[in-house]
Scaffold this motif. Structure first.
Motif, PDB file in Angstrom:
ATOM      1  N   THR A 265       0.839  -1.191   0.000  1.00 53.04           N
ATOM      2  CA  THR A 265       0.000   0.000   0.000  1.00 53.04           C
ATOM      3  C   THR A 265       0.875   1.243   0.000  1.00 53.04           C
ATOM      4  O   THR A 265       2.024   1.213   0.449  1.00 53.04           O
ATOM      5  CB  THR A 265      -0.987   0.003   1.182  1.00 53.04           C
ATOM      6  OG1 THR A 265      -1.955   1.036   0.982  1.00 53.04           O
ATOM      7  CG2 THR A 265      -0.298   0.246   2.507  1.00 53.04           C
ATOM      8  N   VAL A 311      -7.546  -4.286   0.360  1.00 58.29           N
ATOM      9  CA  VAL A 311      -7.791  -4.939   1.650  1.00 58.29           C
ATOM     10  C   VAL A 311      -9.278  -5.200   1.855  1.00 58.29           C
ATOM     11  O   VAL A 311      -9.672  -6.188   2.476  1.00 58.29           O
ATOM     12  CB  VAL A 311      -7.192  -4.105   2.810  1.00 58.29           C
ATOM     13  CG1 VAL A 311      -8.018  -2.851   3.091  1.00 58.29           C
ATOM     14  CG2 VAL A 311      -7.047  -4.966   4.067  1.00 58.29           C
ATOM     15  N   THR A 312     -10.125  -4.325   1.313  1.00 58.81           N
ATOM     16  CA  THR A 312     -11.564  -4.505   1.479  1.00 58.81           C
ATOM     17  C   THR A 312     -12.002  -5.849   0.898  1.00 58.81           C
ATOM     18  O   THR A 312     -12.832  -6.553   1.480  1.00 58.81           O
ATOM     19  CB  THR A 312     -12.327  -3.346   0.807  1.00 58.81           C
ATOM     20  OG1 THR A 312     -11.773  -2.117   1.299  1.00 58.81           O
ATOM     21  CG2 THR A 312     -13.801  -3.382   1.134  1.00 58.81           C
ATOM     22  N   GLU A 389     -13.332   6.463   1.689  1.00 59.46           N
ATOM     23  CA  GLU A 389     -13.124   7.904   1.760  1.00 59.46           C
ATOM     24  C   GLU A 389     -14.343   8.504   2.453  1.00 59.46           C
ATOM     25  O   GLU A 389     -15.379   7.841   2.568  1.00 59.46           O
ATOM     26  CB  GLU A 389     -12.972   8.490   0.353  1.00 59.46           C
ATOM     27  CG  GLU A 389     -14.115   8.074  -0.531  1.00 59.46           C
ATOM     28  CD  GLU A 389     -14.087   8.707  -1.904  1.00 59.46           C
ATOM     29  OE1 GLU A 389     -13.833   9.909  -2.000  1.00 59.46           O
ATOM     30  OE2 GLU A 389     -14.372   7.986  -2.862  1.00 59.46           O
ATOM     31  N   TRP A 415     -11.625   2.575   8.054  1.00 55.93           N
ATOM     32  CA  TRP A 415     -10.530   1.663   8.389  1.00 55.93           C
ATOM     33  C   TRP A 415      -9.447   1.799   7.345  1.00 55.93           C
ATOM     34  O   TRP A 415      -9.528   2.688   6.485  1.00 55.93           O
ATOM     35  CB  TRP A 415     -11.026   0.226   8.553  1.00 55.93           C
ATOM     36  CG  TRP A 415     -11.695  -0.403   7.361  1.00 55.93           C
ATOM     37  CD1 TRP A 415     -12.850   0.008   6.757  1.00 55.93           C
ATOM     38  CD2 TRP A 415     -11.264  -1.565   6.658  1.00 55.93           C
ATOM     39  NE1 TRP A 415     -13.159  -0.844   5.729  1.00 55.93           N
ATOM     40  CE2 TRP A 415     -12.205  -1.820   5.649  1.00 55.93           C
ATOM     41  CE3 TRP A 415     -10.177  -2.446   6.796  1.00 55.93           C
ATOM     42  CZ2 TRP A 415     -12.091  -2.899   4.760  1.00 55.93           C
ATOM     43  CZ3 TRP A 415     -10.069  -3.516   5.927  1.00 55.93           C
ATOM     44  CH2 TRP A 415     -11.018  -3.731   4.922  1.00 55.93           C
ATOM     45  N   THR A 417      -5.866  -0.334   5.180  1.00 59.65           N
ATOM     46  CA  THR A 417      -5.148  -1.573   4.888  1.00 59.65           C
ATOM     47  C   THR A 417      -4.455  -2.075   6.155  1.00 59.65           C
ATOM     48  O   THR A 417      -4.436  -3.273   6.444  1.00 59.65           O
ATOM     49  CB  THR A 417      -4.084  -1.312   3.791  1.00 59.65           C
ATOM     50  OG1 THR A 417      -4.740  -0.743   2.658  1.00 59.65           O
ATOM     51  CG2 THR A 417      -3.386  -2.597   3.376  1.00 59.65           C
ATOM     52  N   THR A 501      -2.680   7.042  12.561  1.00 60.41           N
ATOM     53  CA  THR A 501      -3.438   6.577  11.391  1.00 60.41           C
ATOM     54  C   THR A 501      -3.106   7.330  10.107  1.00 60.41           C
ATOM     55  O   THR A 501      -3.423   6.858   9.021  1.00 60.41           O
ATOM     56  CB  THR A 501      -4.945   6.758  11.627  1.00 60.41           C
ATOM     57  OG1 THR A 501      -5.221   8.178  11.713  1.00 60.41           O
ATOM     58  CG2 THR A 501      -5.395   6.083  12.912  1.00 60.41           C
ATOM     59  N   ILE A 515     -14.122  11.601   9.943  1.00 65.93           N
ATOM     60  CA  ILE A 515     -12.781  11.563   9.355  1.00 65.93           C
ATOM     61  C   ILE A 515     -12.678  12.714   8.362  1.00 65.93           C
ATOM     62  O   ILE A 515     -13.554  12.867   7.506  1.00 65.93           O
ATOM     63  CB  ILE A 515     -12.548  10.224   8.628  1.00 65.93           C
ATOM     64  CG1 ILE A 515     -12.792   9.043   9.578  1.00 65.93           C
ATOM     65  CG2 ILE A 515     -11.155  10.172   8.004  1.00 65.93           C
ATOM     66  CD1 ILE A 515     -11.915   8.995  10.788  1.00 65.93           C
ATOM     67  N   ARG A 529      -5.667   4.491  -2.353  1.00 67.38           N
ATOM     68  CA  ARG A 529      -4.581   5.288  -1.812  1.00 67.38           C
ATOM     69  C   ARG A 529      -3.454   5.448  -2.798  1.00 67.38           C
ATOM     70  O   ARG A 529      -3.022   4.498  -3.421  1.00 67.38           O
ATOM     71  CB  ARG A 529      -4.026   4.562  -0.602  1.00 67.38           C
ATOM     72  CG  ARG A 529      -4.602   5.045   0.645  1.00 67.38           C
ATOM     73  CD  ARG A 529      -4.353   4.030   1.687  1.00 67.38           C
ATOM     74  NE  ARG A 529      -2.973   4.118   2.133  1.00 67.38           N
ATOM     75  CZ  ARG A 529      -2.601   3.640   3.305  1.00 67.38           C
ATOM     76  NH1 ARG A 529      -3.452   3.045   4.092  1.00 67.38           N
ATOM     77  NH2 ARG A 529      -1.360   3.750   3.678  1.00 67.38           N
TER      78      ARG A 529
HETATM   79  C1  WTA Z   1      -9.651   6.676   3.993  1.00 63.49           C
HETATM   80  C2  WTA Z   1      -9.401   1.169   2.770  1.00 63.49           C
HETATM   81  C3  WTA Z   1     -13.364   8.483   5.558  1.00 63.49           C
HETATM   82  C4  WTA Z   1      -8.800   7.154   5.149  1.00 63.49           C
HETATM   83  C5  WTA Z   1     -10.222   0.310   3.736  1.00 63.49           C
HETATM   84  C6  WTA Z   1      -7.880   5.970   5.403  1.00 63.49           C
HETATM   85  C7  WTA Z   1     -11.997   6.765   4.881  1.00 63.49           C
HETATM   86  C8  WTA Z   1      -7.657   5.452   4.013  1.00 63.49           C
HETATM   87  C9  WTA Z   1     -13.025   5.828   5.142  1.00 63.49           C
HETATM   88  C10 WTA Z   1      -7.326   3.982   4.005  1.00 63.49           C
HETATM   89  C11 WTA Z   1     -14.285   6.328   5.612  1.00 63.49           C
HETATM   90  C12 WTA Z   1     -11.257   4.786   4.451  1.00 63.49           C
HETATM   91  N1  WTA Z   1     -14.396   7.659   5.810  1.00 63.49           N
HETATM   92  N2  WTA Z   1     -12.178   8.081   5.100  1.00 63.49           N
HETATM   93  N3  WTA Z   1     -15.320   5.536   5.856  1.00 63.49           N
HETATM   94  N4  WTA Z   1     -12.526   4.611   4.856  1.00 63.49           N
HETATM   95  N5  WTA Z   1     -10.923   6.077   4.441  1.00 63.49           N
HETATM   96  O1  WTA Z   1      -5.716   1.585   3.117  1.00 63.49           O
HETATM   97  O2  WTA Z   1      -8.075   8.289   4.734  1.00 63.49           O
HETATM   98  O3  WTA Z   1      -7.061   1.745   0.979  1.00 63.49           O
HETATM   99  O4  WTA Z   1      -6.673   6.334   6.025  1.00 63.49           O
HETATM  100  O5  WTA Z   1      -8.091   1.142   3.170  1.00 63.49           O
HETATM  101  O6  WTA Z   1      -8.883   5.680   3.324  1.00 63.49           O
HETATM  102  O7  WTA Z   1      -7.283   3.483   2.689  1.00 63.49           O
HETATM  103  P1  WTA Z   1      -6.968   1.959   2.423  1.00 63.49           P
END
Ligand code: WTA
Length: 651
Positions: A265, A311-312, A389, A415, A417, A501, A515, A529
């Protein structure tokens, strides 16, 4: 964005009464999880089958220089056995995976738990024959087809560590990851159909493997049957081998702390890092969050629209749902193919109960109008979810009204990764939702909001600052593959004693969390990301580029777009052709997901006298926020800023 202005949406009484977790239960369980974390997690760990029971629950140290995270460490288990074998007695004929192909006129597959067992065992035996064993790494570069799930679970079964590379990444990005984790085998497919187009995955893998050790083997699954080139001795035909491979395979007892997978990531500096997740803690956390957040109940059909390359997809297409014996939908296509009704058609076709997607998809579909939704019967939907996001209230309201018919709670799951599963989300039967708020911490999660510069913990409400987590949870990443020091530096150095975070956060007057986005040089493009440093290094690798600075800017569909400021080598001409070439260049270097949206020629970049690029200013210009550029007097040449403002690109 405070409780005084935000409208709240409470779960119906019927929803709350029927849910696994209602408000009282949440309060009680959350309090218990903080008062006695080991007691709480000991109980929760019983949801998975252990080959050897653990005696110690957690052993965690967040101290810089000494960071170590262990959960259930002396226990042994196998993830594939938990996701498949243990269900066979009661669910052999139940559908484990509904596979919905890219084209709606092709037939969907219903893969039962028995089929999943056979497919996984065959894949496991093929991998063993290729020399893969416990602890070896396998890179998976595949379309969204059942064999991708077989491959993940096959690795888990024999104790190999998988690292999935999203099929939208370029050969260069693939090679970097194969080399980064020293994989023995790459599993790929001939082509990856998506939205009516087919990405030549095998050709990409061929190109990547030119830059890898010649001992790396390539296992190729046939998806389209399209033409590929074949390297004898290196390439293996999965479809031929699976005809004779045995459909049973021994389960390897793994230690709880053995790595289950690595997932690369983007970070704010350098190359992507290999996030390492554990076997025991990860599975417990994925299973618990899947059941609780989505109020998953036996017999439900669960659809997470992500790709297993993220990761989702790991936690909420494969591991969480299958550990819970669920029916999980795996969709090969895209939301707008053949048209913007596809998601809703699929919901109707498979009678989906929980639907989990990204705000970027919701915005894109909302933009196409409601007619695409009206033709579909969405009465099976019970819970909606979002991830990736912050969701803007307009999109939230559309999702709630038009898709959920005002009946379905929306879980806005925050959440990363790194976290393995949800850390904050409203629970559908417990919490009144506020559009755009991730609301409440999950069990065992102790969020703290810190003043960014002094690291002071901001007590009381409201508060705004950077978001850290004060304690560990079983799904937390354990290390960066091959670089524990980088792990410590990235997550534990800035705010000692806490997991940092990288996100900003507000806690409103009611104590609910919002957030606000990344506080580092990571941008979030369509929920993916992207490290700005990665795009910059791709740009400067072009022979005509002298310097580049990349920032995010608000984008109506993608959330953030990629804005690049580029300085060319002396004597090079700034032309539109070169702009197009650079865009293509970045796509080739990283992949289509990193395509620059706007490239502004910047014969000069704003720099301090010591030569540091002032990204703060570049961000403001990209955001069209010229009024608050702030103090530019410390710049070596303040006139550079005026030029950049004058020439800002427009989408
Ligand atoms: C953002 C994806 C606001 C956040 C699961 C985090 C969010 C990054 C949300 C992680 C949400 C993820 N509301 N922001 N519900 N979910 N983010 O690693 O900035 O691809 O740090 O994981 O996405 O992105 P990643």
């Amino acid at each position: 964005m405070s409780s005084t202005t935000a409208k709240t949406y409470s779960p119906s009484k019927a929803m709350a009464d029927a849910a696994h977790v209602n408000a009282d239960r949440y309060d009680r369980m959350y309090a218990d999880s903080l008062a006695d974390p080991d007691g709480f997690w000991r109980e929760q760990a019983a949801r998975v089958d252990w080959i050897t029971p653990f005696t110690e629950v957690s052993d965690v140290d967040f101290t810089l220089g000494n960071v170590s995270i262990n959960w259930f460490a002396d226990g042994q288990l196998n993830v594939a056995a938990n996701c498949i074998d243990r269900h066979l007695a009661t669910r052999a004929d139940q559908t484990a995976i509904i596979w919905e192909p890219d084209s709606p006129t092709d037939e969907a597959l219903h893969i039962t738990y028995r089929d999943l067992h056979a497919g996984t065992c065959k894949m496991a035996n093929i991998l063993k024959d290729l020399g893969v064993g416990r602890g070896d790494r396998v890179v998976i570069y595949m379309p969204m087809i059942p064999e991708a799930a077989f491959a993940m679970l096959a690795c888990a079964r024999i104790g190999a560590i998988h690292s999935i590379v999203f099929a939208g990444f370029s050969p260069d990005a693939l090679a970097a990851r194969v080399n980064g984790c020293e994989a023995k085998v790459v599993i790929t497919a001939d082509y990856a159909p998506r939205g009516g187009k087919a990405t030549p995955l095998k050709t990409n893998a061929d190109q990547a493997l030119l830059h890898c050790k010649d001992t790396v083997k390539c296992l190729v699954v046939k998806r389209t049957g399209g033409q590929t080139t074949w390297t004898e001795g290196r390439d293996y035909d999965y479809n031929a081998l699976s005809k004779t491979a045995a459909d049973t395979c021994h389960v390897e007892p793994m230690n709880a702390e053995d790595p289950l997978f690595i997932l690369y990531t983007s970070g704010s500096t350098g190359q992507p890092k290999g996030v390492v997740h554990s076997t025991g803690g990860y599975l417990v956390y994925a299973a618990l969050t899947h059941e609780t957040t989505f109020d998953y109940k036996d017999g439900d059909v669960f659809w997470c629209t992500a790709d297993v390359g993220w990761v989702t997809g790991h936690s909420y297409i494969v591991y969480g749902p299958l550990a819970n014996g669920a029916t999980t939908v795996m969709f090969e296509g895209v939301p707008t193919y053949p048209d913007a009704s596809r998601f809703w058609q699929v919901c109707e076709k498979h009678k989906v109960n929980q639907f989990y997607t990204a705000p970027t998809a919701i915005r894109a579909l909302m933009g196409q109008g409601d007619d695409f939704v009206k033709g579909a019967d969405l009465s099976s939907l019970r819970i909606l979810g979002t991830v990736g996001e912050p969701i803007n209230p307009e999109a939230w309201n559309w999702y709630n009204d038009v898709i959920g018919g005002g009946r379905c709670p929306i879980v806005d799951t925050w959440w990363q990764t790194e976290t393995g599963g949800h850390l904050m989300t409203p629970l559908p039967g417990a919490h009144a939702m506020k559009p755009g708020s991730a609301m409440k911490p999950f069990f065992g999660i102790k969020p703290v909001v810190l003043e960014p510069t002094t690291a002071e913990v901001l007590e009381g409400n409201p508060a705004e600052g950077v978001l850290c987590i004060a304690s560990s949870w079983p799904g937390q990443m354990r290390t960066v593959w091959g670089d524990h020091e980088r792990f410590e530096k990235t997550y534990f150095a800035d705010y000692p004693g806490y997991y940092f975070t990288g996100d900003g956060c507000k806690r409103d007057a009611d104590g609910d969390y919002w957030i606000t986005g990344r506080v580092d040089d990571v941008i979030n493009v369509s929920g993916h990301r992207m490290g700005t440093a990665e795009v910059e290094s791709a740009l400067v690798a072009h022979p005509k580029v002298a310097e580049a600075a990349v920032v995010g800017y608000p984008h109506a569909i993608k959330g953030q777009g990629i804005y690049c400021y580029v300085t060319l080598m002396g004597g090079e001409e700034y032309t539109d052709e070169l702009r197009a070439e650079l865009r293509k260049w970045v796509r080739t270097e990283i992949g289509p997901i990193a395509s620059p949206d706007l490239i502004q020629w910047a014969p000069g970049l704003p720099k301090t006298r010591s030569g540091k690029i002032m990204r703060r200013i570049l961000r403001k210009i990209a955001e069209n926020d010229h009024a608050t550029l702030g103090d530019t007097s410390t710049l070596a040449d303040p006139s550079v800023v005026d030029d950049l403002v004058k020439n800002r690109m427009n989408s």
